[in-house]
Write a protein that holds these residues in place. Structure first.
Motif: not given
Length: 146
Positions: A27-34
């Motif tokens: 994600l743009p904030d750096g976290g991962l999305a499934v």
């Protein structure tokens, strides 16, 4: 590309739980999305997103970074202009792991009396599930003459 996963020692389930996650994105904030792709316009409610709960658990076990979002990407025709193509959820909004286990236990118990793969199953990766009742077997000419 799909990402394979395997979960071992799931209580109440015989063998490993294996599958594929459609996509993992940063994600743009750096976290991962499934993300799971759906070819339908029908939306899946967070309470019914058992599949996403399974994918979340599988990816939590695989990655060193936390999964901060899970969701569906609707790639089919949309019902209206107000429906976004991507529906992200927070992992806390997903069904509990117990709901995933119950679903896995249900599919672990075959409902068909016949559990021996037929000739038409020889190339199917799911042949270990056995065949359904005869009335659901497709009419296929195995000699290639059809």
């Amino acid at each position: 590309a799909e990402l394979p996963f395997s979960l071992e020692d799931v209580a109440g389930v015989t063998g490993d739980v294996v599958g594929y996650v459609d996509s993992i994105r940063r994600l743009p904030d750096g976290g991962l999305a499934v993300l799971d792709y759906k070819a339908t316009a029908e939306r899946i409610a967070p309470d019914d997103a058992v599949q996403l709960s399974l994918y979340h658990r599988a990816c939590e076990d695989r990655f060193d970074e936390p999964i901060v979002a899970v969701g569906y990407v609707y790639v089919g025709d949309l019902d209206g202009d107000d429906d976004p193509r991507v529906n992200l959820l927070e992992p806390a909004d997903l069904p509990p792991w117990e709901a995933v286990r119950e679903t896995l236990e249900t599919v672990d118990e075959p409902s068909f009396a016949e559990t021996t793969p037929g000739e038409h199953c020889r190339h199917c990766p799911h042949r270990s599930l056995g065949c359904g009742p005869t009335e659901y077997t497709p009419e296929i000419d195995l000699a290639g003459d059809d």
